[in-house]
Design a protein around this motif. Structure first.
Motif, PDB file in Angstrom:
ATOM      1  N   GLY A 189      95.419  13.723  24.980  1.00 25.13           N
ATOM      2  CA  GLY A 189      94.527  13.306  26.047  1.00 25.13           C
ATOM      3  C   GLY A 189      93.934  14.502  26.773  1.00 25.13           C
ATOM      4  O   GLY A 189      94.533  15.581  26.820  1.00 25.13           O
ATOM      5  N   ASP A 207      83.072   2.189  22.873  1.00 24.16           N
ATOM      6  CA  ASP A 207      84.169   2.790  23.640  1.00 24.16           C
ATOM      7  C   ASP A 207      85.375   1.867  23.574  1.00 24.16           C
ATOM      8  O   ASP A 207      85.391   0.800  24.191  1.00 24.16           O
ATOM      9  CB  ASP A 207      83.713   2.991  25.083  1.00 24.16           C
ATOM     10  CG  ASP A 207      84.758   3.670  25.959  1.00 24.16           C
ATOM     11  OD1 ASP A 207      85.805   4.071  25.425  1.00 24.16           O
ATOM     12  OD2 ASP A 207      84.512   3.788  27.173  1.00 24.16           O
ATOM     13  N   ASP A 263      88.474   2.986  24.373  1.00 21.45           N
ATOM     14  CA  ASP A 263      89.509   3.469  25.293  1.00 21.45           C
ATOM     15  C   ASP A 263      89.624   2.421  26.397  1.00 21.45           C
ATOM     16  O   ASP A 263      88.972   2.493  27.430  1.00 21.45           O
ATOM     17  CB  ASP A 263      89.113   4.832  25.856  1.00 21.45           C
ATOM     18  CG  ASP A 263      90.266   5.497  26.598  1.00 21.45           C
ATOM     19  OD1 ASP A 263      91.248   4.804  26.909  1.00 21.45           O
ATOM     20  OD2 ASP A 263      90.168   6.709  26.878  1.00 21.45           O
ATOM     21  N   SER A 268      85.445  11.870  24.947  1.00 16.90           N
ATOM     22  CA  SER A 268      84.299  11.107  25.439  1.00 16.90           C
ATOM     23  C   SER A 268      83.091  12.005  25.652  1.00 16.90           C
ATOM     24  O   SER A 268      81.946  11.611  25.377  1.00 16.90           O
ATOM     25  CB  SER A 268      84.655  10.388  26.748  1.00 16.90           C
ATOM     26  OG  SER A 268      85.683   9.444  26.541  1.00 16.90           O
ATOM     27  N   THR A 324      87.678   6.844  21.018  1.00 16.51           N
ATOM     28  CA  THR A 324      89.023   6.274  20.995  1.00 16.51           C
ATOM     29  C   THR A 324      89.910   6.876  22.074  1.00 16.51           C
ATOM     30  O   THR A 324      89.647   7.973  22.563  1.00 16.51           O
ATOM     31  CB  THR A 324      89.682   6.520  19.623  1.00 16.51           C
ATOM     32  OG1 THR A 324      89.856   7.933  19.438  1.00 16.51           O
ATOM     33  CG2 THR A 324      88.847   5.958  18.501  1.00 16.51           C
ATOM     34  N   PRO A 325      90.992   6.188  22.429  1.00 15.71           N
ATOM     35  CA  PRO A 325      91.975   6.761  23.361  1.00 15.71           C
ATOM     36  C   PRO A 325      92.829   7.786  22.632  1.00 15.71           C
ATOM     37  O   PRO A 325      92.809   7.863  21.397  1.00 15.71           O
ATOM     38  CB  PRO A 325      92.797   5.549  23.792  1.00 15.71           C
ATOM     39  CG  PRO A 325      92.700   4.619  22.636  1.00 15.71           C
ATOM     40  CD  PRO A 325      91.330   4.812  22.055  1.00 15.71           C
TER      41      PRO A 325
END
Length: 366
Positions: free
Chosen positions: A17, A43, A45, A22, A170-171
């Motif tokens: 993270g 998106d 996430d 993004s 993606t997260p």
């Protein structure tokens, strides 16, 4: 299936993270659009969606239509005006004043003046869970099964217009969202040759692969390695690695400082046998662009000692061009225009133009 209108799907992944996935996704989308491609951003996430804020669309809402959701339009296909005459291609003012320097020296693959003049751009659309929430401060407290269902709904119920590229933000990690995303895409699209056979009537090789984002530090690299292993296990090809936050280029003098080290992403790419797409430095003007909508401007330098009188005499001129030290807006600052238009003045535009060119070439020659 809604993805039938999409020619190529590109995932933006990282096992860590805070590495700027993004931001990279947004700039890839803007660069592809400036190259004339029609682009969509999905998106996924779900608990920390950032794309709406980066695109300046926090107040936008999804429109329900027969058969699914309509994505939010960021901008339509059009011809952009030239960059304002008093600015050069990276936002530095063209004035005769020894206190204003040229913009920072070229970062790799900056565009020529012809690429920032009058030209046509492709449309850009986006979809995010944030468009469905009551406010940007609303928390998403969901267990795994609901996240999985939401990801699958985004992949099947969004009525995308014809797109050249769909970028999926993606997260971090390799959790429920990633597993659901990989399973659904590999089942419903034609996967790359290195992946398991897939079904459906999607365009050939629709799932182009993944772009892996990392920062140079060893602590980030150790986690991002897991994402590369994840891609291999589920059968998603890796298009390349981007080393984000790799150095800071001073807006005043152009000197580059390696805040977080340098070269870790390139070494990792070499170890895994994948393409290294390039390094992306930190640019404070990019932050001002997405946070405040300010067109990037470069070139203000500090005054040498002994020039205090000259500094005072030009104080009002400074205020007009750059604003005051408390962050007040400059006078007559030209902030009108689309995000993609103002992005042409950002030094990172050239960096991402080079990355985008490599990506398109890799995808087209798979």
């Amino acid at each position: 299936m809604s993805l039938n209108n999409v020619k190529q799907i590109v995932l933006v992944l990282s096992g860590k993270g805070g590495v700027g996935k993004s931001s990279v996704t947004t700039q890839l989308a803007l660069s592809l659009s400036l190259s004339g491609h029609t682009v969509g951003i999905l998106d996924i996430d779900l608990t920390g969606p950032s794309i709406p804020r980066l695109l300046g669309l926090e107040d936008a809402k999804i429109t329900q239509a027969p058969g699914g959701w309509l994505p939010v339009e960021v901008h339509h296909s059009q011809t952009l005006p030239p960059v304002p005459d008093h600015l050069n291609q990276y936002g530095a003012e063209t004035i005769h004043n020894e206190r204003v320097s040229q913009p920072p020296p070229p970062v790799a693959n900056r565009p020529t003046s012809s690429t920032v003049a009058l030209h046509s751009i492709g449309a850009l659309h986006a979809i995010s869970l944030a468009f469905l929430l009551p406010s940007r401060s609303s928390a998403v407290v969901w267990r795994g099964p609901k996240k999985t269902a939401m990801v699958r709904q985004f992949l099947t119920d969004v009525l995308w217009p014809p797109l050249d590229y769909l970028l999926i933000d993606t997260p971090p990690g390799t959790s429920d969202e990633h597993i659901s995303l990989a399973e659904t895409l590999l089942q419903q699209t034609s996967a790359p040759a290195s992946s398991p056979a897939s079904f459906g009537s999607s365009p050939p090789n629709q799932l182009a692969g993944a772009v892996i984002v990392t920062t140079p530090q060893a602590v980030a690299i150790s986690d991002v390695r897991k994402e590369l292993s994840f891609c291999r296990k589920v059968g998603i090809g890796v298009l390349g690695v981007v080393e984000n936050m790799s150095g800071y280029v001073c807006e005043c003098c152009g000197e580059e400082t390696n805040l977080f080290g340098k070269g870790g992403g390139e070494v990792m790419a070499r170890e895994f046998g994948v393409k290294f797409l390039g390094r992306v430095p930190v640019d404070g003007q990019w932050g001002l662009l997405v946070e405040q909508g300010k067109r990037p401007r470069y070139g203000k330098v500090s005054v040498e000692s002994g020039q205090e009188d000259d500094e005072k005499s030009n104080e009002s001129d400074e205020l007009e061009r750059y604003g005051d030290e408390n962050g007040a807006d400059p006078i007559d600052e030209q902030d009108d225009g689309l995000l993609v238009d103002k992005y042409r003045n950002c030094s990172l535009h050239g960096t991402f133009e080079g990355i985008t060119r490599q990506l398109v070439d890799i995808i087209e020659h798979r």
